[in-house]
Design a protein around this motif. Structure first.
Motif, PDB file in Angstrom:
ATOM      1  N   ASN A   1       3.386   0.650   3.037  1.00 36.33           N
ATOM      2  CA  ASN A   1       3.071  -0.437   3.948  1.00 36.33           C
ATOM      3  C   ASN A   1       3.162  -1.767   3.193  1.00 36.33           C
ATOM      4  OD1 ASN A   1       1.937  -1.702   6.356  1.00 36.33           O
ATOM      5  ND2 ASN A   1       0.149  -2.047   5.067  1.00 36.33           N
TER       6      ASN A   1
ATOM      7  N   ALA B   1       2.174  -5.624   3.923  1.00 34.63           N
ATOM      8  CA  ALA B   1       1.456  -6.489   4.862  1.00 34.63           C
ATOM      9  C   ALA B   1       1.369  -7.894   4.283  1.00 34.63           C
ATOM     10  CB  ALA B   1       0.061  -5.937   5.116  1.00 34.63           C
ATOM     11  N   GLU B   2       1.396  -8.861   5.170  1.00 33.82           N
ATOM     12  CA  GLU B   2       1.283 -10.255   4.757  1.00 33.82           C
ATOM     13  C   GLU B   2       0.075 -10.879   5.443  1.00 33.82           C
ATOM     14  OE1 GLU B   2       3.973 -14.335   4.574  1.00 33.82           O
ATOM     15  OE2 GLU B   2       4.798 -12.527   5.478  1.00 33.82           O
ATOM     16  N   TRP B   3      -0.728 -11.583   4.636  1.00 30.40           N
ATOM     17  CA  TRP B   3      -1.933 -12.268   5.116  1.00 30.40           C
ATOM     18  C   TRP B   3      -1.890 -13.711   4.652  1.00 30.40           C
ATOM     19  CZ3 TRP B   3      -5.927 -10.142   8.009  1.00 30.40           C
ATOM     20  CH2 TRP B   3      -5.798  -8.781   8.270  1.00 30.40           C
TER      21      TRP B   3
ATOM     22  N   ASN C   1       0.848  -1.195   0.000  1.00 30.65           N
ATOM     23  CA  ASN C   1       0.000   0.000   0.000  1.00 30.65           C
ATOM     24  C   ASN C   1       0.878   1.238   0.000  1.00 30.65           C
ATOM     25  OD1 ASN C   1      -2.529  -1.485   0.464  1.00 30.65           O
ATOM     26  ND2 ASN C   1      -1.582  -1.952   2.424  1.00 30.65           N
TER      27      ASN C   1
ATOM     28  N   LYS D   1      -3.742  -6.502  13.230  1.00 31.48           N
ATOM     29  CA  LYS D   1      -2.948  -7.522  13.919  1.00 31.48           C
ATOM     30  C   LYS D   1      -3.823  -8.510  14.695  1.00 31.48           C
ATOM     31  CE  LYS D   1       1.177  -4.696  14.368  1.00 31.48           C
ATOM     32  NZ  LYS D   1       2.053  -3.930  15.280  1.00 31.48           N
TER      33      LYS D   1
ATOM     34  N   PHE E   1      -4.006 -12.652   9.740  1.00 32.18           N
ATOM     35  CA  PHE E   1      -2.952 -11.635   9.683  1.00 32.18           C
ATOM     36  C   PHE E   1      -1.610 -12.298  10.003  1.00 32.18           C
ATOM     37  CE2 PHE E   1      -0.078  -8.752  11.822  1.00 32.18           C
ATOM     38  CZ  PHE E   1      -0.023  -7.695  10.947  1.00 32.18           C
TER      39      PHE E   1
ATOM     40  N   SER F   1       1.824 -10.306   9.192  1.00 30.93           N
ATOM     41  CA  SER F   1       2.767  -9.247   9.570  1.00 30.93           C
ATOM     42  C   SER F   1       2.487  -7.967   8.792  1.00 30.93           C
ATOM     43  CB  SER F   1       4.212  -9.686   9.301  1.00 30.93           C
ATOM     44  OG  SER F   1       4.433  -9.794   7.909  1.00 30.93           O
ATOM     45  N   THR F   2       3.087  -6.889   9.270  1.00 32.98           N
ATOM     46  CA  THR F   2       3.041  -5.615   8.562  1.00 32.98           C
ATOM     47  C   THR F   2       4.286  -4.814   8.908  1.00 32.98           C
ATOM     48  OG1 THR F   2       1.683  -3.664   8.037  1.00 32.98           O
ATOM     49  CG2 THR F   2       1.745  -4.338  10.337  1.00 32.98           C
ATOM     50  N   ARG F   3       4.730  -4.027   7.950  1.00 30.52           N
ATOM     51  CA  ARG F   3       5.870  -3.123   8.165  1.00 30.52           C
ATOM     52  C   ARG F   3       5.599  -1.838   7.404  1.00 30.52           C
ATOM     53  NH1 ARG F   3      11.767  -5.520   7.854  1.00 30.52           N
ATOM     54  NH2 ARG F   3      12.084  -3.410   8.560  1.00 30.52           N
TER      55      ARG F   3
ATOM     56  N   TRP G   1      -2.050   5.077  10.639  1.00 27.46           N
ATOM     57  CA  TRP G   1      -1.526   3.761  10.268  1.00 27.46           C
ATOM     58  C   TRP G   1      -1.369   2.884  11.510  1.00 27.46           C
ATOM     59  CZ3 TRP G   1       2.676   0.797  11.541  1.00 27.46           C
ATOM     60  CH2 TRP G   1       2.849  -0.356  10.780  1.00 27.46           C
TER      61      TRP G   1
ATOM     62  N   ALA H   1      -3.084  -0.643  12.012  1.00 27.84           N
ATOM     63  CA  ALA H   1      -2.225  -1.815  12.187  1.00 27.84           C
ATOM     64  C   ALA H   1      -2.605  -2.588  13.444  1.00 27.84           C
ATOM     65  CB  ALA H   1      -0.757  -1.394  12.235  1.00 27.84           C
TER      66      ALA H   1
END
Length: 76
Positions: free
Chosen positions: A56, A58-60, A8, A32, A37, A39-41, A24, A28
């Motif tokens: 951003n 993010a992993e789903w 994103n 979480k 969910f 991870s996100t950075r 954000w 987040a």
């Protein structure tokens, strides 16, 4: 099936960086807690004139998990 990676890009108006970071962080914290969910950075641009100041990643576990999490936000 492999996890889904979402990228994103956020175009933040000058002077609104703190508000964007706060928004954000709130999003987040919600994400979480959602099923699927992973991870996100949040990454910041180094160049002050970058078009996208925040990115951003993010992993789903699945697209369906992500869509369900988003739909719960939109229903509120």
């Amino acid at each position: 099936m492999p996890n889904v990676i979402l990228i994103n890009l956020f175009e933040v108006p000058k002077g609104k960086e703190a508000a964007a970071l706060k928004m954000w962080e709130k999003a987040a914290e919600y994400m979480k807690k959602q099923p699927g969910f992973v991870s996100t950075r949040l990454h910041r641009a180094l160049a002050p004139d970058a078009r996208f100041h925040l990115i951003n990643i993010a992993e789903w576990e699945s697209v369906e998990n992500f869509q369900a999490a988003i739909s719960r936000v939109l229903i509120r």
